[in-house]
Design an enzyme around this catalytic site. Structure first.
Site, PDB file in Angstrom:
ATOM      1  CB  ALA A 125      -0.910  -0.005   1.219  1.00 32.26           C
ATOM      2  CG  MET A 126       2.207   5.352  -1.662  1.00 39.12           C
ATOM      3  SD  MET A 126       3.710   5.257  -0.658  1.00 39.12           S
ATOM      4  CE  MET A 126       4.271   6.939  -0.774  1.00 39.12           C
ATOM      5  CG  ASN A 128       0.089   8.146  -2.635  1.00 36.20           C
ATOM      6  OD1 ASN A 128       1.285   8.335  -2.521  1.00 36.20           O
ATOM      7  ND2 ASN A 128      -0.407   7.146  -3.328  1.00 36.20           N
ATOM      8  CG  HIS A 146       0.853   0.429   8.108  1.00 30.94           C
ATOM      9  ND1 HIS A 146       1.698  -0.019   9.098  1.00 30.94           N
ATOM     10  CD2 HIS A 146       1.626   1.113   7.243  1.00 30.94           C
ATOM     11  CE1 HIS A 146       2.925   0.394   8.843  1.00 30.94           C
ATOM     12  NE2 HIS A 146       2.907   1.089   7.715  1.00 30.94           N
ATOM     13  CD  GLU A 147      -0.095   2.455   3.801  1.00 28.48           C
ATOM     14  OE1 GLU A 147       0.351   3.602   3.597  1.00 28.48           O
ATOM     15  OE2 GLU A 147       0.644   1.487   4.049  1.00 28.48           O
ATOM     16  CG  HIS A 150       2.094   5.740   7.198  1.00 27.33           C
ATOM     17  ND1 HIS A 150       3.200   6.102   7.910  1.00 27.33           N
ATOM     18  CD2 HIS A 150       2.303   4.461   6.791  1.00 27.33           C
ATOM     19  CE1 HIS A 150       4.050   5.092   7.955  1.00 27.33           C
ATOM     20  NE2 HIS A 150       3.526   4.077   7.291  1.00 27.33           N
ATOM     21  CD  GLU A 169       6.663   2.312   7.432  1.00 26.77           C
ATOM     22  OE1 GLU A 169       5.776   1.464   7.661  1.00 26.77           O
ATOM     23  OE2 GLU A 169       6.536   3.216   6.587  1.00 26.77           O
TER      24      GLU A 169
END
Length: 176
Positions: A125-126, A128, A146-147, A150, A169
């Site tokens: 995943a990312m 953005n 998790h994303e 972030h 992380e």
């Protein structure tokens, strides 16, 4: 986009425009407005982003179905080829984001919250801002939390250099 520094603390604003086939929808970190032309082409203009590191800029063209939901006055648009179970799971993820915002006393994303499922995505995943991307595999359930974590630890609060990536992380893993 010209040459740029790829360090987390080197940020810039971006205002993207893309010409694309009309049958595809364009998505980016911010909300966009599309003009349709007669030749089967469209042009989508996106609003200027908040300052972002260059690796967090996202642009996607897709014909995936989009569903729009509203959570406490905030519009969320998951782009799906998956079943409704994943959609409902995603709704819970964005609810988690609201809880994190209250905990951190900060607003993560002010414009749009799109989540694109990419079948052949290289990474799990990312994060953005405005357009999170992830694979539709068995890691999906933990990646969504998790994303979203972030959005604060990584997007809003940014590392000085890649040498401190373990902090980024580590916080996301803790909330995961």
């Amino acid at each position: 986009m010209g040459p740029c520094f790829d360090e987390p603390d080197k940020k810039a604003t971006f205002q993207l425009t893309i010409v694309h086939p009309t049958e595809l929808a364009a998505y980016s970190n911010t909300a966009g407005e599309t003009e349709v032309y007669e030749n089967g082409r469209s042009r989508t203009f996106f609003e200027r982003t908040v300052p972002l590191p260059t690796y967090a800029v996202a642009l996607a063209l897709t014909n995936q179905d989009v569903m729009e939901i509203e959570l406490d006055g905030h519009k969320v648009r998951p782009l799906l080829t998956l079943k409704m179970r994943r959609f409902l799971s995603m709704c819970l993820s964005f609810r988690l984001r609201q809880v994190l915002q209250e905990y951190e006393n900060l607003e993560h994303q002010r414009c749009n919250s799109d989540w694109l499922i990419v079948e052949d995505f290289t990474y799990a995943a990312m994060k953005n801002p405005g357009l999170i991307t992830s694979r539709p595999d068995e890691t999906y359930e933990t990646n969504r939390i998790h994303e979203i974590a972030h959005q604060y630890f990584g997007n809003l609060v940014t590392l000085r250099s890649w040498e401190q990536i373990w902090l980024n992380e580590g916080f996301a893993r803790f909330f995961e």
